[in-house]
Enzyme design. Structure first.
Site, PDB file in Angstrom:
ATOM      1  N   LYS A 180     -51.217  12.872  -6.747  1.00 17.93           N
ATOM      2  CA  LYS A 180     -50.917  13.502  -5.466  1.00 17.93           C
ATOM      3  C   LYS A 180     -52.219  13.747  -4.708  1.00 17.93           C
ATOM      4  O   LYS A 180     -52.946  14.698  -4.978  1.00 17.93           O
ATOM      5  CB  LYS A 180     -50.174  14.826  -5.642  1.00 17.93           C
ATOM      6  CG  LYS A 180     -49.559  15.311  -4.303  1.00 17.93           C
ATOM      7  CD  LYS A 180     -49.400  16.807  -4.219  1.00 17.93           C
ATOM      8  CE  LYS A 180     -50.655  17.512  -3.838  1.00 17.93           C
ATOM      9  NZ  LYS A 180     -51.125  17.224  -2.451  1.00 17.93           N
ATOM     10  N   GLU A 254     -61.685  21.143 -12.068  1.00 17.20           N
ATOM     11  CA  GLU A 254     -63.018  21.047 -11.460  1.00 17.20           C
ATOM     12  C   GLU A 254     -62.924  21.802 -10.144  1.00 17.20           C
ATOM     13  O   GLU A 254     -62.268  21.345  -9.199  1.00 17.20           O
ATOM     14  CB  GLU A 254     -63.410  19.583 -11.267  1.00 17.20           C
ATOM     15  CG  GLU A 254     -64.892  19.383 -11.011  1.00 17.20           C
ATOM     16  CD  GLU A 254     -65.259  19.478  -9.546  1.00 17.20           C
ATOM     17  OE1 GLU A 254     -65.787  20.552  -9.147  1.00 17.20           O
ATOM     18  OE2 GLU A 254     -65.011  18.527  -8.807  1.00 17.20           O
ATOM     19  N   CYS A 288     -68.750  20.544  -3.510  1.00 12.82           N
ATOM     20  CA  CYS A 288     -68.696  21.678  -4.427  1.00 12.82           C
ATOM     21  C   CYS A 288     -70.004  21.905  -5.168  1.00 12.82           C
ATOM     22  O   CYS A 288     -70.333  23.043  -5.511  1.00 12.82           O
ATOM     23  CB  CYS A 288     -67.557  21.489  -5.433  1.00 12.82           C
ATOM     24  SG  CYS A 288     -67.646  19.929  -6.342  1.00 12.82           S
ATOM     25  N   GLU A 387     -68.089  30.521  -1.417  1.00 14.65           N
ATOM     26  CA  GLU A 387     -68.246  29.104  -1.093  1.00 14.65           C
ATOM     27  C   GLU A 387     -67.822  28.860   0.357  1.00 14.65           C
ATOM     28  O   GLU A 387     -66.662  29.056   0.725  1.00 14.65           O
ATOM     29  CB  GLU A 387     -67.400  28.251  -2.037  1.00 14.65           C
ATOM     30  CG  GLU A 387     -67.634  26.773  -1.863  1.00 14.65           C
ATOM     31  CD  GLU A 387     -66.881  25.939  -2.892  1.00 14.65           C
ATOM     32  OE1 GLU A 387     -67.457  24.958  -3.380  1.00 14.65           O
ATOM     33  OE2 GLU A 387     -65.720  26.275  -3.199  1.00 14.65           O
TER      34      GLU A 387
END
Length: 483
Positions: A180, A254, A288, A387
């Site tokens: 997906k 992750e 990231c 973040e």
């Protein structure tokens, strides 16, 4: 390019193009123009059910009888099909998410092909079982069998490589996959389906079902799924981890990062500045593992601030398809508002903004944000702890190596980091003290042959390298008595 050809209104289920059960589709918007690039099919929960059934059927079909050598041959053909499409794939992803084309060529274009080739070579060289002498006499045969049906859920920032990091080792292990992709980059996912057909992958071994969060949640909790592989935000990862924990389902996560770049007193600032775009601002900061927190020694603090500011100020903003562009647009209007909100928070906190911080006057369309640097940043502040996922860097002073390590580790995340020093041994020693799954010394790049992943809130498990194959294999011990 005729934009009408970009509409992909079917799903890829059971080796065939299938219309969504409820006719759903999503507009994919071009990041640099804010115009519709194409429409992609959007899977419903019924479509997810069909894809899982196809994957389970394929798991016990012809694919189960393929030897490691035969699977490797399929992966090599898959790689060849992706390589032929590399340049057009890279351009499409750049249009979808704003990634500068010079980066997209390597990571979205040729990188996935290399990954399929790598895992083909790995399974050719590795035995599927070994025989071990038992402590109590006899022997034990240890087999490595495919774990089963894999749900692979990927984000929009690096859509092709993050998909390949899951699909390639899963297929190498003999698993089947329901993938997906994110709605924002759903169009490029169809290239994987085309490559699968060209490679001769048996029907149902790979299924591609773009969809929204509801579709993703249904897939992750589906009783027909044996393992989940997810890349995305830490918040989403926590929710997925809870579901998989309750179901006792293996999961690889992750997740996010807020990595530090420790600039040592003996660092070569020219080397650091030259690598800043690749290490701290790759993909317009939508990365990231980016080293977005810069920790500078107080003795050279002004030098570091000046070097970072001048380097960032000089970065060219523009069309992501232009090879001279260093900073392209963000993926969406919502992402731009998120980043601007963090810049406003930095201003409210009174930190010194040395460059950037606004929407550029040109280009007039697209979700652009000027690359921004804040100096004198408190490491406990929002912009240093959360973040941002955009082109925003912070600079914080430190006093001595111990202080630098404490600051680097003072975060809930632990995905990456960098050390900058002319003494490699010192860099390695500092890297060993960083609470992180990966660290670079005088640069940072993922090594396809080495494990990648995080600790703390940056995730669970590893991808890439031989360690990236193991999560898709189920060890089975067969005990043999004495002869």
């Amino acid at each position: 390019m005729d934009e009408t050809t970009l509409d992909r209104l079917d799903l890829f289920i059971g080796g065939r193009w299938v219309a969504p059960r409820h006719g759903g589709s999503t507009d994919v918007i071009e990041a640099a123009t804010e115009k519709v690039l194409g429409r992609a099919a959007s899977a419903s929960t019924a479509d997810i059910d069909a894809a899982v059934v196809a994957a389970r059927t394929a798991l016990h079909g012809p694919w189960a009888d393929y030897t490691a050598e035969q699977r490797a041959d399929v992966l090599d053909r898959f790689a060849a099909a992706l390589k032929v499409r590399a340049k057009s794939t890279a351009a499409l992803v750049s249009r979808e998410n704003g990634m500068p084309i010079t980066l997209s060529i390597s990571v979205n274009g040729y990188g996935p092909a290399a990954m399929f080739s790598y895992y083909a070579g790995l399974i050719r060289a590795a035995a599927s079982e070994d025989v071990r002498p038992s402590m109590f006499g006899g022997r034990t045969v240890v087999r490595r069998e495919p774990i089963g049906v894999v749900a692979a859920v990927t984000p929009w920032n690096y859509p092709q490589p993050l998909s390949a990091m899951k699909i390639a080792p899963a297929l190498a292990a003999g698993c089947t996959v329901v993938h997906k992709p994110a709605p924002e980059t759903a169009l490029d996912a169809y290239i994987l389906a085309e490559a699968a057909l060209e490679a001769g992958l048996p029907e149902g071994v790979l299924n591609i079902v773009p969809g929204d969060r509801e579709a993703g949640a249904h897939l992750i909790a589906h009783p027909g799924v044996d393992k989940v592989a997810f890349t995305g935000s830490t918040a989403a990862g926590r929710a997925i981890g809870e579901v998989c924990g309750r179901l006792l389902r293996p999961v690889t996560l992750e997740l996010g990062g807020k990595s530090a770049a420790i600039v040592a007193e003996d660092a070569d600032l020219d080397v650091f500045a030259a690598a800043l775009l690749e290490v701290s601002l790759p993909n317009n900061g939508q990365t990231c593992h980016a080293s977005t927190r810069i920790l500078a020694p107080r003795s050279r603090y002004d030098e570091v601030v000046d070097a970072v500011t001048e380097t960032v100020r000089a970065l060219r903003i523009g069309d992501p398809l232009d090879r001279e562009t260093a900073i392209g647009p963000l993926v969406s209007a919502a992402q731009r508002e998120r980043v601007l909100g963090y810049i406003a928070a930095g201003d409210r906190a009174g930190f010194r903004r040395t460059t950037g911080g606004s929407i550029p006057a040109t280009p007039s369309a697209g979700w652009f944000v000027e690359p921004t640097v804040f100096a004198d940043v408190d490491n406990t502040s929002r912009i240093a702890q959360e973040e941002i996922f955009g082109p925003v860097l912070t600079i914080t002073p430190y006093d001595g190596d111990d202080h630098a390590v404490d600051l680097a580790n003072d975060t809930e995340y632990g995905l990456a980091g960098t050390i900058w020093t002319t003494d490699e041994a010192r860099g390695i020693a500092l890297a060993a003290r960083i609470e992180s799954g990966t660290v670079g010394v005088n640069h940072y790049a993922l090594d396809m042959a080495a494990p990648f992943g995080g600790v703390k809130a940056s995730g669970l498990g590893r991808e890439l390298g031989p360690e990236g194959l193991a999560p898709y294999q189920q060890p089975k011990s067969i005990y043999l008595g004495t002869r």
